[in-house]
Design an enzyme around this catalytic site. Structure first.
Site, PDB file in Angstrom:
ATOM      1  N   GLY A  99       1.201   4.553 -13.733  1.00 49.97           N
ATOM      2  CA  GLY A  99       1.544   4.601 -15.148  1.00 49.97           C
ATOM      3  C   GLY A  99       2.876   3.947 -15.464  1.00 49.97           C
ATOM      4  O   GLY A  99       2.963   3.031 -16.301  1.00 49.97           O
ATOM      5  N   ILE A 100       3.946   4.398 -14.806  1.00 49.85           N
ATOM      6  CA  ILE A 100       5.282   3.861 -15.113  1.00 49.85           C
ATOM      7  C   ILE A 100       5.431   2.451 -14.549  1.00 49.85           C
ATOM      8  O   ILE A 100       5.941   1.548 -15.234  1.00 49.85           O
ATOM      9  CB  ILE A 100       6.375   4.810 -14.551  1.00 49.85           C
ATOM     10  CG1 ILE A 100       6.349   6.131 -15.339  1.00 49.85           C
ATOM     11  CG2 ILE A 100       7.753   4.156 -14.606  1.00 49.85           C
ATOM     12  CD1 ILE A 100       7.248   7.230 -14.778  1.00 49.85           C
TER      13      ILE A 100
ATOM     14  N   ASP B 167       1.975  -2.368  -4.712  1.00 46.18           N
ATOM     15  CA  ASP B 167       1.419  -1.010  -4.618  1.00 46.18           C
ATOM     16  C   ASP B 167       0.614  -0.954  -3.323  1.00 46.18           C
ATOM     17  O   ASP B 167       0.237  -1.979  -2.763  1.00 46.18           O
ATOM     18  CB  ASP B 167       0.505  -0.714  -5.822  1.00 46.18           C
ATOM     19  CG  ASP B 167       0.422   0.788  -6.134  1.00 46.18           C
ATOM     20  OD1 ASP B 167       1.015   1.223  -7.135  1.00 46.18           O
ATOM     21  OD2 ASP B 167      -0.237   1.526  -5.362  1.00 46.18           O
TER      22      ASP B 167
ATOM     23  N   VAL C 239       4.787   1.800   1.126  1.00 44.81           N
ATOM     24  CA  VAL C 239       6.252   1.932   1.223  1.00 44.81           C
ATOM     25  C   VAL C 239       6.683   2.869   2.349  1.00 44.81           C
ATOM     26  O   VAL C 239       7.819   2.797   2.819  1.00 44.81           O
ATOM     27  CB  VAL C 239       6.890   2.407  -0.107  1.00 44.81           C
ATOM     28  CG1 VAL C 239       6.694   1.390  -1.220  1.00 44.81           C
ATOM     29  CG2 VAL C 239       6.409   3.794  -0.518  1.00 44.81           C
TER      30      VAL C 239
ATOM     31  N   TYR D  93       9.026  17.608  -3.200  1.00 39.48           N
ATOM     32  CA  TYR D  93       9.171  16.552  -4.212  1.00 39.48           C
ATOM     33  C   TYR D  93      10.576  16.605  -4.821  1.00 39.48           C
ATOM     34  O   TYR D  93      11.253  15.578  -4.951  1.00 39.48           O
ATOM     35  CB  TYR D  93       8.116  16.746  -5.309  1.00 39.48           C
ATOM     36  CG  TYR D  93       8.200  15.736  -6.435  1.00 39.48           C
ATOM     37  CD1 TYR D  93       7.603  14.485  -6.319  1.00 39.48           C
ATOM     38  CD2 TYR D  93       8.884  16.029  -7.611  1.00 39.48           C
ATOM     39  CE1 TYR D  93       7.687  13.555  -7.350  1.00 39.48           C
ATOM     40  CE2 TYR D  93       8.973  15.108  -8.643  1.00 39.48           C
ATOM     41  CZ  TYR D  93       8.362  13.881  -8.506  1.00 39.48           C
ATOM     42  OH  TYR D  93       8.453  12.953  -9.520  1.00 39.48           O
TER      43      TYR D  93
ATOM     44  N   LYS E 225      13.516  13.690  -4.591  1.00 42.17           N
ATOM     45  CA  LYS E 225      14.064  12.983  -5.763  1.00 42.17           C
ATOM     46  C   LYS E 225      15.582  13.171  -5.861  1.00 42.17           C
ATOM     47  O   LYS E 225      16.291  12.268  -6.303  1.00 42.17           O
ATOM     48  CB  LYS E 225      13.365  13.464  -7.032  1.00 42.17           C
ATOM     49  CG  LYS E 225      11.899  13.006  -7.114  1.00 42.17           C
ATOM     50  CD  LYS E 225      11.807  11.490  -7.145  1.00 42.17           C
ATOM     51  CE  LYS E 225      10.394  10.984  -7.355  1.00 42.17           C
ATOM     52  NZ  LYS E 225      10.312   9.515  -7.415  1.00 42.17           N
TER      53      LYS E 225
ATOM     54  N   THR F 103       1.537   9.863 -18.438  1.00 40.10           N
ATOM     55  CA  THR F 103       0.689   9.066 -17.543  1.00 40.10           C
ATOM     56  C   THR F 103      -0.635   9.817 -17.364  1.00 40.10           C
ATOM     57  O   THR F 103      -0.793  10.936 -17.836  1.00 40.10           O
ATOM     58  CB  THR F 103       1.377   8.861 -16.176  1.00 40.10           C
ATOM     59  OG1 THR F 103       1.645  10.145 -15.623  1.00 40.10           O
ATOM     60  CG2 THR F 103       2.680   8.096 -16.306  1.00 40.10           C
TER      61      THR F 103
HETATM   62  N1  LIG Z   1       4.923  10.850 -14.672  1.00 35.26           N
HETATM   63  C1  LIG Z   1       5.973  11.668 -14.705  1.00 35.26           C
HETATM   64  O1  LIG Z   1       6.023  12.614 -15.501  1.00 35.26           O
HETATM   65  C2  LIG Z   1       7.154  11.432 -13.790  1.00 35.26           C
HETATM   66  C3  LIG Z   1       8.298  12.219 -13.970  1.00 35.26           C
HETATM   67  C4  LIG Z   1       9.407  12.011 -13.140  1.00 35.26           C
HETATM   68  C5  LIG Z   1       9.359  11.044 -12.151  1.00 35.26           C
HETATM   69  N2  LIG Z   1       8.228  10.317 -11.984  1.00 35.26           N
HETATM   70  C6  LIG Z   1       8.237   9.308 -10.912  1.00 35.26           C
HETATM   71  O2  LIG Z   1       7.910   8.056 -11.462  1.00 35.26           O
HETATM   72  C7  LIG Z   1       7.318   7.236 -10.449  1.00 35.26           C
HETATM   73  C8  LIG Z   1       6.019   6.662 -10.982  1.00 35.26           C
HETATM   74  O3  LIG Z   1       5.160   7.752 -11.281  1.00 35.26           O
HETATM   75  P1  LIG Z   1       3.887   7.638 -12.244  1.00 35.26           P
HETATM   76  O4  LIG Z   1       3.974   8.760 -13.199  1.00 35.26           O
HETATM   77  O5  LIG Z   1       3.739   6.247 -12.745  1.00 35.26           O
HETATM   78  O6  LIG Z   1       2.752   8.036 -11.196  1.00 35.26           O
HETATM   79  P2  LIG Z   1       1.425   7.253 -10.767  1.00 35.26           P
HETATM   80  O7  LIG Z   1       0.750   8.164  -9.798  1.00 35.26           O
HETATM   81  O8  LIG Z   1       0.701   6.803 -11.989  1.00 35.26           O
HETATM   82  O9  LIG Z   1       1.991   5.962 -10.013  1.00 35.26           O
HETATM   83  C9  LIG Z   1       2.543   6.015  -8.721  1.00 35.26           C
HETATM   84  C10 LIG Z   1       2.128   4.734  -7.998  1.00 35.26           C
HETATM   85  O10 LIG Z   1       2.789   4.715  -6.724  1.00 35.26           O
HETATM   86  C11 LIG Z   1       1.842   4.243  -5.780  1.00 35.26           C
HETATM   87  N3  LIG Z   1       2.159   4.747  -4.451  1.00 35.26           N
HETATM   88  C12 LIG Z   1       2.138   6.050  -4.062  1.00 35.26           C
HETATM   89  N4  LIG Z   1       2.412   6.119  -2.763  1.00 35.26           N
HETATM   90  C13 LIG Z   1       2.626   4.834  -2.329  1.00 35.26           C
HETATM   91  C14 LIG Z   1       2.926   4.272  -1.073  1.00 35.26           C
HETATM   92  N5  LIG Z   1       3.055   5.029   0.023  1.00 35.26           N
HETATM   93  N6  LIG Z   1       3.094   2.928  -0.988  1.00 35.26           N
HETATM   94  C15 LIG Z   1       2.949   2.154  -2.086  1.00 35.26           C
HETATM   95  N7  LIG Z   1       2.638   2.624  -3.302  1.00 35.26           N
HETATM   96  C16 LIG Z   1       2.466   3.967  -3.415  1.00 35.26           C
HETATM   97  C17 LIG Z   1       0.489   4.789  -6.244  1.00 35.26           C
HETATM   98  O11 LIG Z   1      -0.595   4.060  -5.693  1.00 35.26           O
HETATM   99  C18 LIG Z   1       0.617   4.665  -7.744  1.00 35.26           C
HETATM  100  O12 LIG Z   1       0.101   3.433  -8.206  1.00 35.26           O
HETATM  101  C19 LIG Z   1       7.151   8.138  -9.233  1.00 35.26           C
HETATM  102  O13 LIG Z   1       8.218   7.904  -8.340  1.00 35.26           O
HETATM  103  C20 LIG Z   1       7.226   9.532  -9.812  1.00 35.26           C
HETATM  104  O14 LIG Z   1       7.646  10.485  -8.869  1.00 35.26           O
HETATM  105  C21 LIG Z   1       7.123  10.480 -12.783  1.00 35.26           C
END
Ligand SMILES: NC(=O)c1ccc[n+]([C@@H]2O[C@H](COP(=O)([O-])OP(=O)(O)OC[C@H]3O[C@@H](n4cnc5c(N)ncnc54)[C@H](O)[C@@H]3O)[C@@H](O)[C@H]2O)c1
Length: 255
Positions: free
Chosen positions: A20-21, A40, A66, A159, A163, A194
């Site tokens: 999403g982000i 990704d 990663v 988690y 972070k 997301t």
């Molecule tokens: N959505 C929220 O509310 C929120 C809040 C705080 C922080 N975050 C952080 O924002 C970031 C993005 O989150 P999001 O909400 O877009 O989630 P998401 O699950 O939509 O996207 C995460 C992406 O990371 C990829 N990924 C996961 N593990 C991986 C790996 N080992 N190697 C390569 N790619 C990998 C996944 O395939 C996915 O496409 C994350 O770090 C998450 O912890 C999200």
């Protein structure tokens, strides 16, 4: 004079780009004229690349895990052969889960640390090397509200600690690399709209209500709002900013 917000022509790696982000960040950065390298472990990231190209933007894609240092280093070497030194990195890939502390297995703990903490370090170490050699560039990492505050009601101590580690990694690397011309900052998303959170809204409305009640702006953050904060930190408009965690949380962390 070049507008300091102008990132056109910059080569920027975005990890977690199928999510999403990350996908919002790829689209946003490309819309500002950057060449985006969308990364990704999920090969569907190629769709993000194709979407950007079909709207006239510049994008490439690369698939790697990663958490696997060799895989990150191989990808970094391939990207350097094709593009030379990068101008920016948005180390955003991450994973979440829910589990009480006493139920964490060793595998649970290692998995979240290996993706969220080790993964950010391997990414900035491997892809940042060419930026340090070139003496310029900007790095942004994705931390979280969960890294600065005990969030409620969900439970995921691993988690949260991962972070908090990302936020501190940002400060330490910012200090180590400051004289080299490479800035290191982080964004701290609040509850962001997301796919994962939409599911919570459908299945656990009381949880969603608590999140919104605890967020002063009373709404979820849009992925594009994280993207624009990251774009600022990646741009020369933030040339004096390094080691900073920019919360993009609608006030959650101050309430
Ligand atoms: N959505 C929220 O509310 C929120 C809040 C705080 C922080 N975050 C952080 O924002 C970031 C993005 O989150 P999001 O909400 O877009 O989630 P998401 O699950 O939509 O996207 C995460 C992406 O990371 C990829 N990924 C996961 N593990 C991986 C790996 N080992 N190697 C390569 N790619 C990998 C996944 O395939 C996915 O496409 C994350 O770090 C998450 O912890 C999200």
């Amino acid at each position: 004079m070049r507008n300091p917000m102008d990132i056109s022509g910059r080569k920027i790696l975005v990890t977690g780009a199928a999510g999403g982000i990350g996908s919002a960040a790829c689209r946003y950065l490309a819309s500002l004229g950057a060449t985006v390298i969308a990364a990704d472990r999920d090969a569907s990231v190629e769709r993000i690349r194709d979407d950007i190209r079909s709207s006239g933007g510049k994008a490439e894609s690369v698939v790697f895990n990663v958490a696997d240092r060799n895989s990150v280093q191989e990808a970094a070497a391939a990207v350097q052969r094709s593009f030379g030194a990068l101008d920016g990195i948005f180390a955003n890939a991450g994973m979440s889960y829910e589990r009480p502390a006493l139920d964490h297995s060793e595998a649970d703990w290692r998995t979240v640390m290996s993706v969220n903490l080790d993964g950010v370090f391997w990414t900035v170490q491997a892809f940042g090397r060419s930026m340090l050699e070139a003496g310029k560039g900007a790095i942004v990492m994705t931390a979280s509200i969960a890294g600065v505050k005990a969030v409620r009601p969900e439970l995921h101590v691993g988690y949260d600690v991962s972070k908090a580690g990302v936020a501190h990694m940002c400060r330490v690397l910012a200090a180590e690399w400051a004289k080299s011309g490479v800035r290191v900052n982080a964004v701290g998303p609040g509850y962001t709209d997301t796919v994962m959170l939409a599911e919570v809204g459908r299945t656990q409305p009381a949880v969603m209500k608590q999140w919104l009640d605890d967020t002063p702006v009373g709404r979820l953050i849009k992925p594009e709002e994280i993207a624009s904060a990251a774009a600022f930190l990646l741009s020369d408009a933030a040339s004096g900013v390094t080691g900073h965690l920019l919360m993009v949380d609608g006030g959650y962390s101050i309430a």
